[in-house]
Scaffold this active site. Structure first.
Site, PDB file in Angstrom:
ATOM      1  N   GLY A  58       0.833  -1.204   0.000  1.00 48.61           N
ATOM      2  CA  GLY A  58       0.000   0.000   0.000  1.00 48.61           C
ATOM      3  C   GLY A  58       0.865   1.251   0.000  1.00 48.61           C
ATOM      4  O   GLY A  58       1.944   1.283  -0.600  1.00 48.61           O
ATOM      5  N   SER A  59       0.422   2.240   0.767  1.00 44.64           N
ATOM      6  CA  SER A  59       1.094   3.545   0.734  1.00 44.64           C
ATOM      7  C   SER A  59       2.534   3.511   1.211  1.00 44.64           C
ATOM      8  O   SER A  59       3.285   4.446   0.948  1.00 44.64           O
ATOM      9  CB  SER A  59       0.323   4.530   1.591  1.00 44.64           C
ATOM     10  OG  SER A  59      -1.022   4.531   1.205  1.00 44.64           O
ATOM     11  N   THR A  60       2.936   2.447   1.943  1.00 41.37           N
ATOM     12  CA  THR A  60       4.319   2.419   2.423  1.00 41.37           C
ATOM     13  C   THR A  60       5.308   2.312   1.261  1.00 41.37           C
ATOM     14  O   THR A  60       6.505   2.461   1.454  1.00 41.37           O
ATOM     15  CB  THR A  60       4.561   1.234   3.383  1.00 41.37           C
ATOM     16  OG1 THR A  60       4.061   0.046   2.771  1.00 41.37           O
ATOM     17  CG2 THR A  60       3.871   1.455   4.703  1.00 41.37           C
TER      18      THR A  60
END
Lengths: 632, 87
Positions: A287-289
């Site tokens: 995801g956003s990581t």
């Protein structure tokens, strides 16, 4: 007459001589038979009687943490066996009682065969003593090595376990079984008639003890991580989770733990699926990581600067027949804003602008899509599609961490690149393997610092990761929430992974911490689920490592040496447990002291104790009176 | 008396003394071997005990147990980072 008698005597002498001669002849024959014809066989027999061979089992090597604390060790444990045919049937019930098993079960064991059977393997010494004291014919005690992991579930997944025959079956115990297991030795000795060994014994084969393995793991940090993860998973009613803690400078893995845990000392009581080391075997969509790496690739291309503006389409953007959404609709954001606000559209636009190949290169160099090189068995390489298969939709998705799968360890390695000023270091679990692989540069140090700075904003008050910051430290990190893929190829509804990846302190990163929570129930957001666990680990582990908290609000007026910390009175307090005098105690402490001992307390004044009666408190018994005078 | 002491008697006397010595030596060797075996067994037992005690230490001082003990029996709480002093 005389001659007749003479003849008789002579005959007799001759007969006796003949018998003697025959005897001597027979002796000769026997001698030849024994010394010559049967010599080999008899020598063999004699040697068998005289010589005895002992097998000495070499212990399995211990596994130690970086400070030499024992993580796994073998000890000799008694096991009980019997020659089934020799055990009298009238003593079976007595034996079963001492062994703590049912009569029927023991009967079944003894009926299996006539010869050697195990009654109970690796039993406590007390049980063994009890059974041997019964002195049942045919029952005997053997010695076996039992593996014991003192930290239990905390190191369960990483270390794995050892089967009853001493072979490593999971984890490090399995992967490094050859080094850990020793080779048994064989010693031959001569015995005298009384069975004592004579002094000239020799080794037919020398035993080789198993080698000790020293890990980079730190038992304290491992325990901190496990406790924090367990609490976080329980709070969220989640399905599971993993934590990886790494030292970025040399890639030393300080902690690697998963939930649900299992106790390797009694591994049979758990399902095999619980044995899995999720931190390396399970992949998830980051995801956003993953956005920091998209941003790094964009900055590396030279087409983007931290302050370049990008239009975020008010929360929805169509690419081919696919629509990308943002959680918070945004219009214009700069690159830093894209990361701080975690805009999918902004990241996708950056990725589409620079193209698939530079982004793929960045992912590859940061360590995604290949095994990290720790050598642990069962490690997944993750999933990164080859760049030829990256169409615009894939490129846009991968830019915000969808359509790519990584392990927590890979993510930790990738964040170490940012913490390390852009240099990739191969993670390692073994103290002697540290620094064996040459570090490689993934991005320029300027870009690594720029991205780090953006990640620091992301954990500020306005950022998504504000809950990850322990008081007195600066953290650079990124939250992530990703829908879990389902087995049919789409995404599961309502099933999410919450992630937080980050490092601290920002100015000199000492710890990279990855927290992954699988299917949290109360909240799905990494910032609310995983970030507090990150904070909990960081705020315990950083002081433990000797990294002081700093206070910015004391900052500017004082010089650097004085600004760092404040002495708290609690640290200077005298222990109330081993001092007899109550002098200097506060009211609360005196109350606690007397409540603990069941004393009746009379207090005069308030503040701190300056006088007490009686002066020696140790002689006071339950219910007696303690009188104290306080200073104000 | 001295007429009985012939020089050749020295040979059997020496032989007897040497034989006696040899027997005594082999006996000594045997006794020592027994002693060695006893000490070796004792050493092994002590090693085993020390092994067990080491493991017991590791088990009793495992961080999780200390944490629980500090929290439940000593009413302690983890210090916040600002309460930790480094020297």
């Amino acid at each position: 007459m005389i001659s007749k008698e003479h003849t008789f005597i002579r005959r007799r002498i001759e007969a006796v001589a003949g018998v003697l001669a025959l005897g001597i002849l027979m002796l000769g024959v026997r001698a030849v038979d024994l010394q010559w014809l049967q010599a080999d066989h008899l020598t063999n027999l004699a040697e068998k009687q005289r010589y005895r061979q002992f097998t000495t089992v070499a212990p399995r090597g211990p596994i130690l943490d970086q400070k030499g604390r024992i993580l796994a060790k073998s000890i000799e444990t008694p096991s009980l066996a019997a020659i089934a045919g020799e055990v009298p049937s009238d003593r079976i019930s007595e034996l079963a009682k001492a062994l703590g098993i049912s009569h029927k079960k023991l009967q079944h064991k003894l009926n299996k065969r006539k010869g050697f059977v195990w009654l109970a393997r690796q039993v406590p010494p007390t049980v063994a003593r009890k059974v041997m004291a019964l002195n049942v014919p045919g029952v005997r005690q053997e010695t076996e090595w039992q593996r014991y992991h003192p930290l239990g579930p905390e190191t369960g997944h990483l270390l794995g376990f050892v089967g009853i025959d001493g072979r490593g079956l999971e984890g490090i115990e399995r992967t490094w079984n050859t080094q850990l297991s020793g080779e048994s030795g064989l010693r031959q000795v001569r015995r005298d008639a009384r069975g004592h060994s004579l002094p000239d014994g020799h080794w037919v084969r020398e035993p080789a003890a198993g080698q000790a393995i020293t890990l980079t793991l730190d038992a304290s940090i491992q325990s901190i991580a496990y406790a924090a993860l367990a609490e976080g998973v329980r709070n969220q009613n989640a399905k599971g989770g993993s934590v990886v803690v790494m030292r970025p400078q040399d890639g030393a893995i300080l902690a690697m733990t998963s939930w649900p845990g299992y106790n390797p000392n009694s591994f049979r009581h758990y399902r095999p699926s619980d044995w899995r080391n999720r931190a390396i075997t399970d992949v998830f969509e980051p995801g956003s990581t993953l956005k920091p790496f998209t941003v790094a690739a964009a900055l590396e291309s030279g087409r983007w600067q931290p302050d370049t503006q990008v239009y975020c389409e008010k929360g929805a953007m169509r690419i081919a027949d696919y629509i990308i959404h943002d959680d918070h609709a945004e219009e214009w954001l700069d690159v830093t804003g894209v990361l701080v606000r975690s805009s999918n559209i902004g990241s996708a636009k950056m990725a589409l602008d620079i193209g698939a190949r530079p982004l793929h290169n960045m992912m590859e160099k940061a360590g995604f899509g290949k095994r990290s090189g720790t050598g642990l068995s069962g490690e997944s390489p993750g999933i990164v599609l080859p760049p030829e298969r990256w169409g615009p939709v894939e490129t846009a998705n991968i830019a915000f961490g969808q359509g790519i799968a990584v392990t927590p360890l890979q993510l930790a390695t990738a964040f170490s690149v940012l913490a390390n000023d852009g240099v990739h270091v191969t993670p390692s679990l073994f103290a002697d393997q540290l620094g064996q692989h040459a570090p490689t540069r993934v991005m320029s140090s300027t870009i690594a610092r720029q991205v780090t700075q953006m990640l620091e904003y992301a954990t500020s008050e306005d950022g998504t990761g504000s809950q990850a910051v322990p008081a007195g430290y600066h953290v650079a990190g990124k939250t992530g929430t990703a829908q879990k893929p389902n087995p049919r190829g789409g995404y599961s509804k309502g099933k999410y992974n919450a992630v937080f990846a980050g490092f601290a302190p920002v100015n000199d990163p000492q710890l990279v911490i990855i927290v992954l929570i699988d299917e949290p129930q109360k909240s799905i957001y990494g910032g609310q689920v995983a970030a507090p666990i990150f904070r909990q680990i960081a705020e315990s582990a950083l002081p433990y490592l000797g990294i002081p908290a700093r206070f910015d609000h004391l900052g500017d007026e004082q010089d650097l040496n004085n600004q760092t910390w404040r002495t708290m009175p609690i640290a200077a307090e005298k222990s109330i447990l081993d001092s007899e005098s109550l002098f200097g105690m506060s009211m609360r402490e005196v109350r606690h002291f007397s409540a603990q001992r069941g004393l009746r307390l009379h207090v005069h004044g308030s503040g701190w104790v300056i006088r007490q009666k009686p002066t020696a408190t140790s002689g006071l018994k339950h219910g007696e009176t303690l009188e104290v005078w306080l200073n104000e | 008396m001295s007429t009985h002491l012939k020089p050749w008697l020295l040979i059997p006397a020496t032989a007897a003394a040497l034989a006696g010595g040899l027997i005594w030596l082999s006996h000594l060797r045997y006794e020592l071997s027994l002693e060695t075996q006893r000490v070796t067994t004792e050493k092994k037992n002590i090693e085993q005990e020390s092994n067990q005690l080491r493991l017991e230490i590791a088990s009793l001082t495992r961080p999780e147990r200390l944490r629980q003990y500090a929290r439940d029996s000593l009413n302690m709480a983890p210090p916040s980072p600002i309460q930790v002093i480094h020297q």
